[in-house]
Design a protein around this motif. Sequence first.
Motif, PDB file in Angstrom:
ATOM      1  N   MET A  52       0.845  -1.200   0.000  1.00 40.47           N
ATOM      2  CA  MET A  52       0.000   0.000   0.000  1.00 40.47           C
ATOM      3  C   MET A  52       0.883   1.254   0.000  1.00 40.47           C
ATOM      4  N   SER A  53       0.580   2.174  -0.926  1.00 40.69           N
ATOM      5  CA  SER A  53       1.373   3.400  -0.999  1.00 40.69           C
ATOM      6  C   SER A  53       1.206   4.192   0.302  1.00 40.69           C
ATOM      7  N   ARG A  54       2.211   5.002   0.604  1.00 37.53           N
ATOM      8  CA  ARG A  54       2.178   5.769   1.860  1.00 37.53           C
ATOM      9  C   ARG A  54       1.025   6.768   1.886  1.00 37.53           C
ATOM     10  N   PRO A  90      -3.525   5.742   2.849  1.00 35.45           N
ATOM     11  CA  PRO A  90      -4.244   5.943   4.114  1.00 35.45           C
ATOM     12  C   PRO A  90      -4.543   7.409   4.372  1.00 35.45           C
ATOM     13  N   ASN A  91      -3.627   8.296   3.943  1.00 35.28           N
ATOM     14  CA  ASN A  91      -3.839   9.730   4.129  1.00 35.28           C
ATOM     15  C   ASN A  91      -5.026  10.236   3.322  1.00 35.28           C
ATOM     16  N   PHE A 121      -7.624   8.432   2.336  1.00 33.27           N
ATOM     17  CA  PHE A 121      -8.839   7.916   2.972  1.00 33.27           C
ATOM     18  C   PHE A 121      -9.139   8.645   4.281  1.00 33.27           C
ATOM     19  N   LYS A 122      -8.084   8.967   5.007  1.00 36.56           N
ATOM     20  CA  LYS A 122      -8.260   9.668   6.280  1.00 36.56           C
ATOM     21  C   LYS A 122      -8.899  11.038   6.038  1.00 36.56           C
ATOM     22  N   LEU A 182     -10.587  11.945   3.368  1.00 36.38           N
ATOM     23  CA  LEU A 182     -11.931  11.737   2.816  1.00 36.38           C
ATOM     24  C   LEU A 182     -12.928  11.455   3.939  1.00 36.38           C
ATOM     25  N   ALA A 183     -12.490  10.619   4.894  1.00 32.73           N
ATOM     26  CA  ALA A 183     -13.349  10.285   6.043  1.00 32.73           C
ATOM     27  C   ALA A 183     -13.641  11.537   6.862  1.00 32.73           C
ATOM     28  N   LEU A 184     -12.626  12.360   7.094  1.00 36.47           N
ATOM     29  CA  LEU A 184     -12.825  13.589   7.873  1.00 36.47           C
ATOM     30  C   LEU A 184     -13.707  14.582   7.126  1.00 36.47           C
ATOM     31  N   THR A 212     -16.195  13.903   5.086  1.00 33.65           N
ATOM     32  CA  THR A 212     -17.616  13.535   5.251  1.00 33.65           C
ATOM     33  C   THR A 212     -18.065  13.763   6.689  1.00 33.65           C
ATOM     34  N   HIS A 213     -17.113  13.636   7.616  1.00 37.93           N
ATOM     35  CA  HIS A 213     -17.458  13.765   9.032  1.00 37.93           C
ATOM     36  C   HIS A 213     -17.737  15.214   9.421  1.00 37.93           C
ATOM     37  N   ASN A 228      -6.208  18.291  13.529  1.00 35.98           N
ATOM     38  CA  ASN A 228      -5.584  17.645  12.377  1.00 35.98           C
ATOM     39  C   ASN A 228      -4.449  18.460  11.799  1.00 35.98           C
ATOM     40  N   LYS A 262      -1.567  17.916  14.029  1.00 32.09           N
ATOM     41  CA  LYS A 262      -1.008  16.571  13.896  1.00 32.09           C
ATOM     42  C   LYS A 262      -0.192  16.435  12.615  1.00 32.09           C
ATOM     43  N   ARG A 316     -24.199   7.924   9.340  1.00 33.09           N
ATOM     44  CA  ARG A 316     -23.611   7.904   7.996  1.00 33.09           C
ATOM     45  C   ARG A 316     -23.621   6.481   7.427  1.00 33.09           C
ATOM     46  N   ILE A 355     -14.286   4.069   5.887  1.00 35.64           N
ATOM     47  CA  ILE A 355     -14.435   5.376   6.539  1.00 35.64           C
ATOM     48  C   ILE A 355     -14.716   5.191   8.027  1.00 35.64           C
ATOM     49  N   MET A 359     -11.511   4.102   9.671  1.00 31.76           N
ATOM     50  CA  MET A 359     -10.557   5.211   9.626  1.00 31.76           C
ATOM     51  C   MET A 359     -10.909   6.254  10.692  1.00 31.76           C
TER      52      MET A 359
END
Lengths: 74, 231
Positions: free
Chosen positions: A1-3, A6-7, A9-10, A12-14, A16-17, A69, A72, B161, B217, B220
Amino acid sequence: MSRDVPNIFKNLALLTHIGMIMMIPIFGAVYLGSLVDEKLGTNHIFLIVFIILGVGSGFLNVYKTIMKNIKKQK
Amino acid sequence: MEGGFGPKIVFEIAGIPITETVTNTWIIMALLILFSFVATRKFEYMPRGLQNFVELLVDGIYKLTAQTMGKDKIGFAPYIGTLLIYLVCANLAGLFALRPPTADVNTTMGLALITFFMIHFFGMKKKGVGKYLKGFLDPIPIMLPMNIISELATPISLSFRLFGNIVGGLIIMSLLYGGLAGLGAKIGLSMPIFQAAIPVPLHLYFDVFAGVLQSFIFSMLTMVFVSMAMD
């Protein structure tokens, strides 16, 4: 998995959050405020107070999440 | 649709209704237990076949946890892995004509509450109870109610969600199957030809793409929140 995967996806998740944590306190506050007003027979006083609280906490949510974030990632 | 889109009650145990959500969760649990038993029965020094796949999966989850949470929190990898694998299986259950357990807000709220308690428990454990609770008074003590409301928004956001995405896909697919069956009956087809081909791209989007993405998600965000509470 490329470095970076995860960033991506992280973030993207934030992304939507953030929309949801801004919206949920406002909807919750409107519901609670109108419920308390209905139970106590008050005329929209609690609704206004709760909306102010909800909007404030929605803003606070987004601000805290973004600032944590940024700190961090530095 | 008759009876709405809620989970059907399959049977009752001592007056407690057991819904499709529970039975489908049992099926997924049984399959995962069986898989882990079969996959870990005979380990070899040089991996072959299934062991290769399992090692790849475990290694991927450990790397993902280390990159997202930091190497010092690698201990969370087994939980995150379990969560991710369970959610992927649950969201893909629709492909096997099972109702996804995540299409029930009770399942998603249960999982979100685990995350919620993990955030606060590990936050308190790392920072100390006093210092952690004092954080709720930041930046000024009058902000306490807003801070409490903002913490309560996290599990609601996480659960709604996932639930919304999965149940939305389920409802659209049910309506589509119903509509195609009606169309077939109107034309006078005796075989379900429309239902066989037309829903495939939508299954790919709602079950495979949205299902896997939402599982990712959820996992994560669990990692991000727990690590943010601890840092």
